[in-house]
Design an enzyme around this catalytic site. Sequence first.
Site, PDB file in Angstrom:
ATOM      1  N   SER A 175       0.819  -1.204   0.000  1.00 30.47           N
ATOM      2  CA  SER A 175       0.000   0.000   0.000  1.00 30.47           C
ATOM      3  C   SER A 175       0.861   1.266   0.000  1.00 30.47           C
ATOM      4  CB  SER A 175      -0.967  -0.031   1.183  1.00 30.47           C
ATOM      5  OG  SER A 175      -1.933   0.983   1.083  1.00 30.47           O
ATOM      6  N   ASP A 333      -3.214   6.537  -3.165  1.00 27.34           N
ATOM      7  CA  ASP A 333      -1.938   5.960  -2.749  1.00 27.34           C
ATOM      8  C   ASP A 333      -1.500   4.904  -3.778  1.00 27.34           C
ATOM      9  OD1 ASP A 333      -3.755   3.978  -2.080  1.00 27.34           O
ATOM     10  OD2 ASP A 333      -2.850   3.506  -0.155  1.00 27.34           O
ATOM     11  N   ASP A 337      -6.134   2.240  -2.904  1.00 28.64           N
ATOM     12  CA  ASP A 337      -7.256   1.956  -2.001  1.00 28.64           C
ATOM     13  C   ASP A 337      -7.532   3.128  -1.059  1.00 28.64           C
ATOM     14  OD1 ASP A 337      -5.061   1.635  -0.318  1.00 28.64           O
ATOM     15  OD2 ASP A 337      -5.743  -0.259   0.554  1.00 28.64           O
ATOM     16  N   ARG A 338      -6.640   4.119  -1.028  1.00 28.81           N
ATOM     17  CA  ARG A 338      -6.858   5.312  -0.210  1.00 28.81           C
ATOM     18  C   ARG A 338      -6.956   6.551  -1.098  1.00 28.81           C
ATOM     19  NH1 ARG A 338      -3.980   2.169   3.458  1.00 28.81           N
ATOM     20  NH2 ARG A 338      -4.580   2.443   5.640  1.00 28.81           N
ATOM     21  N   GLU A 435     -12.454   4.573   7.426  1.00 24.76           N
ATOM     22  CA  GLU A 435     -11.480   4.685   8.511  1.00 24.76           C
ATOM     23  C   GLU A 435     -10.759   6.009   8.339  1.00 24.76           C
ATOM     24  OE1 GLU A 435      -8.863   1.342   8.248  1.00 24.76           O
ATOM     25  OE2 GLU A 435      -8.017   1.938   6.322  1.00 24.76           O
TER      26      GLU A 435
END
Length: 623
Positions: A175, A333, A337-338, A435
Amino acid sequence: MEDNDRVNGDLNANMRCQSTGDPQLDKAVHQWLTWDRNRWTRAQLDSLIAAGHLDELRSRLCSRMSFGTAGLRAPMGAGFNRINDLTVIQSTQGLYSHLCRYFPDLSSRGLVVGFDTRGQEESGCSSERLAKLTAAVMLSREVSVHLFSSFVPTPYVPYAVKKLGAAAGVMITASHNPKEDNGYKVYWSNGAQIASPHDKEILRSIEEELEPWSASCWDEDLVDHSSLRTDPLTQINSCYMDELASLCFHRELNSSCPLKFVHSSFHGVGHVFIQQAFQVFGFAPPIPVPEQKDPDPNFSSVRCPNPEEGESVLKLSLLLAEKENARIVLATDPDADRLAVAENSDGCGWKVFTGNELAALLGWWMFFNWKESHPDPADTQNVYMLATTVSSKILQAFARIEGFHFEETLPGFKWIGEKIHELSKTGQRVIFAFEESIGFLCGSMVPEKDGVSSAVVVAEMAAYLHNKNLTLNQQLDNIYKTYGYHVSKTSYVICNDPPTIQKIFSRIRNFDGDGSYPKTCGGIQIVHVRDVTTGYDSSRPDLRSVLPVSRSSQMITFTLQNGVVATLRTSGTEPKIKYYTEFCAAPGKSEVCRLEEELQKVTAALLDKFLEPEKNNLIRRLV
């Protein structure tokens, strides 16, 4: 046979070397040199042995990786607690054994395997190579493998697991971690990351399957000529983009939107997928940051590949946006996924939104559009939003006023994924989850955070608000006026010494004597303490935490008399102690400066009095 002879010959040469004087270490060295066939990692170990670096050898060989909040994650290189060819083969053998116990039809259902763009020349490791070795282990046992032929965003793997009905999925990625790291992320058949008890059971299975089964496990070319290997890339990408259209609510506005967007993929996988997603929504493609558009495992243009770090790592994006007169910057990222978002407020510079602020906007947007298509209030009874317990309580405020359901989980999106699966069994629908570390899920396409879908949803929200003469930041203020201001701070310190972390949390648990937690923080009385590591919660009649006990990590939450909630926890992916504070004001209270001052006082005390950075040699976050 040639490889076996070479390995055994090297082993015999090494066995003639002088013993390290540590029988446990000698055994570990012997095992490594017996099993490893990667010439780069063998050379690394030979060099450490020759130099007599015994502490480094012990660090690498005398312990193994364990599943954190994002699977197995570690630096690449030689050693049983590093990511490399051998540990990935061992992990996949253990995964195979575990899956066999749960899926009699494993061979036909198969395993989905994806990878990002990471690589490290000095250890001969790349995500693509490790993905091919993962596939080779399964193919050697006649298990079908759906191996993506090119790099993909992390959420594509769980999406493919569900779409193809696979038994499980593996994504090779670290990640947003530093370039030295890589990882092995496992998804169950429901598309959620594995959680307890599967993580512990897989680790046990790995321990029972340490020796590589055969030469086939090392054959990365096996994927090219096995009839059991398929490439799901075209099918999955097409299905994903088709389904993504369900999150598009105002396509007619998008096609005529005057706003311009800049996108950075942080040298990772995101560029091509974000471009396609924008096309699905009817937008012109975002302007890519040219220096960061193409994959680069060295992440050459950023000091760290984590857009969560804010303005300091978004400099190229912001400069390009100013040059192109683009109001919104979107940054995914490296495994997409971010999502980070920045907005240029006329005359006020750039506003980089925190994960909590973006969640307030996205939560409002998803429920606003849900209500538009479901005017019957009774439909709201089946609607849920989810957040990890260290994230803002803003969704709870929404739920309290709007009448839908809100639930918290332990930190880590794997717990959100599990909760989505659990709720779906009873017909409940999760329309948004997040989150605070800029991980968002809009809708329920995939039980994992998703930077691709989140980016294009933010773009549509910005276009809609622009049509109403509102900016994202102005709408955020409107949300806080309606539901109450939620002012939060999130940061971390770095600690590379695990015993120090244990000492810090032990001191907190015995702050005012044996078994007595702190009674004040920043001069404010602490009214409740929840310690998820031990299962203690002073606010409950039975003193037991509702959240599952998590003894493998540290997490303590303090609720203060003034309404501030403060949490200290260890990261599941990096050597960090994270701290989170939030002031949740009631609707109508708008003295933001006072709220921020009180929060800053508590945050400073939490850091200085509880963690004691100078005394414990902790490295403060570089802002």
